[in-house]
Write a protein that holds these residues in place. Structure first.
Motif, PDB file in Angstrom:
ATOM      1  N   TYR A  34      36.718  46.930  44.388  1.00 12.49           N
ATOM      2  CA  TYR A  34      38.082  46.752  44.908  1.00 12.49           C
ATOM      3  C   TYR A  34      39.040  47.757  44.269  1.00 12.49           C
ATOM      4  O   TYR A  34      39.914  48.302  44.933  1.00 12.49           O
ATOM      5  N   GLU A  35      38.860  48.030  42.981  1.00 13.87           N
ATOM      6  CA  GLU A  35      39.713  48.983  42.273  1.00 13.87           C
ATOM      7  C   GLU A  35      39.658  50.366  42.912  1.00 13.87           C
ATOM      8  O   GLU A  35      40.640  51.107  42.867  1.00 13.87           O
ATOM      9  N   THR A  36      38.537  50.719  43.513  1.00 13.93           N
ATOM     10  CA  THR A  36      38.423  52.043  44.141  1.00 13.93           C
ATOM     11  C   THR A  36      39.256  52.147  45.417  1.00 13.93           C
ATOM     12  O   THR A  36      39.393  53.240  45.957  1.00 13.93           O
ATOM     13  N   ARG A  49      42.436  51.389  45.436  1.00 12.50           N
ATOM     14  CA  ARG A  49      43.831  51.456  44.977  1.00 12.50           C
ATOM     15  C   ARG A  49      44.630  52.561  45.653  1.00 12.50           C
ATOM     16  O   ARG A  49      45.847  52.478  45.766  1.00 12.50           O
ATOM     17  N   HIS A  89      42.442  40.055  41.541  1.00 12.20           N
ATOM     18  CA  HIS A  89      42.502  39.804  42.986  1.00 12.20           C
ATOM     19  C   HIS A  89      41.228  39.140  43.528  1.00 12.20           C
ATOM     20  O   HIS A  89      41.308  38.148  44.260  1.00 12.20           O
ATOM     21  N   PRO A 124      44.625  42.957  38.975  1.00 11.10           N
ATOM     22  CA  PRO A 124      43.330  42.981  38.279  1.00 11.10           C
ATOM     23  C   PRO A 124      42.494  41.715  38.451  1.00 11.10           C
ATOM     24  O   PRO A 124      41.307  41.726  38.147  1.00 11.10           O
ATOM     25  N   GLN A 150      35.256  43.304  41.916  1.00 20.00           N
ATOM     26  CA  GLN A 150      36.585  43.731  41.459  1.00 20.00           C
ATOM     27  C   GLN A 150      36.581  45.225  41.161  1.00 20.00           C
ATOM     28  O   GLN A 150      37.526  45.937  41.496  1.00 20.00           O
ATOM     29  N   LYS A 151      35.501  45.700  40.556  1.00 18.71           N
ATOM     30  CA  LYS A 151      35.386  47.132  40.256  1.00 18.71           C
ATOM     31  C   LYS A 151      35.391  47.949  41.552  1.00 18.71           C
ATOM     32  O   LYS A 151      36.049  48.987  41.643  1.00 18.71           O
ATOM     33  N   TYR A 185      48.509  46.836  42.498  1.00 17.83           N
ATOM     34  CA  TYR A 185      47.149  46.479  42.113  1.00 17.83           C
ATOM     35  C   TYR A 185      47.145  45.170  41.329  1.00 17.83           C
ATOM     36  O   TYR A 185      47.984  44.958  40.453  1.00 17.83           O
TER      37      TYR A 185
END
Length: 178
Positions: free
Chosen positions: A30-32, A34, A48, A46, A27-28, A44
């Protein structure tokens, strides 16, 4: 339905099915990704990755057993560098839908995406699939260049807003014949 293996590799990469204990790290990562939301209009989410693991990101009428999300790791040091998400058998039994592929933006342009795509193409061709499909945002020029260089040379549809504006979004569905 033939699915990609739970574990497979290329020269520099190792892929394996996402495990529950990997959700926070994935997930971390994946956040990159965005920054892509400015091109595709998505918001986004959180949760996903957790949602994908337990429910899949399925096409209409899709079933979870045909969905696979995998981690992409550097074989040299086992570091997590990417995410692969695939649906088998959509829109036909001869198709594999590459739902999401992301390589950490800090290490893009080092050939990892190309290597993964080439090996993925070999793997799904060996399983008997005849095409790979994917969606790419029209505003995502780097991805359009990447996918066309990887042989996704047929457009099977354009989906989204009909008018051009800063707040309008559309996607191309690209196809690579195997």
């Amino acid at each position: 339905m033939n699915l990609i293996p739970e574990q497979w590799h290329s020269a520099r990469l190792s892929l394996s099915d996402l495990k529950e204990n990997e959700i926070p790290a994935v997930q971390k990562l994946y956040e990159t990704s965005r920054y892509m939301n400015e091109w595709d209009g998505e918001t986004y989410k959180p949760d996903h990755i957790q949602n994908c693991l337990f429910n899949g990101n399925l096409p209409p009428g899709g079933v979870l057993r045909n969905y696979r999300m995998q981690t992409v790791r550097n074989r040299e040091n086992a570091s997590l560098i990417g995410i692969l998400s695939v649906y088998h058998g959509h829109p036909s039994s001869e198709s594999v839908y590459l739902e999401f592929l992301y390589i950490d933006s800090n290490i893009q342009k080092q050939g990892f995406g190309q290597e993964l795509t080439n090996r993925f193409t070999e793997v799904v061709a060996d399983l008997g699939y005849r095409e790979i499909r994917l969606n790419v945002a029209l505003k995502n020029w780097p991805a359009l260049r990447f996918w066309t260089q990887c042989g996704f040379d047929r457009i099977s549809g354009i989906f989204g807003d009909r008018q051009i504006s800063d707040n309008a979004f559309a996607n191309l569905e690209l196809v690579k014949t195997l």
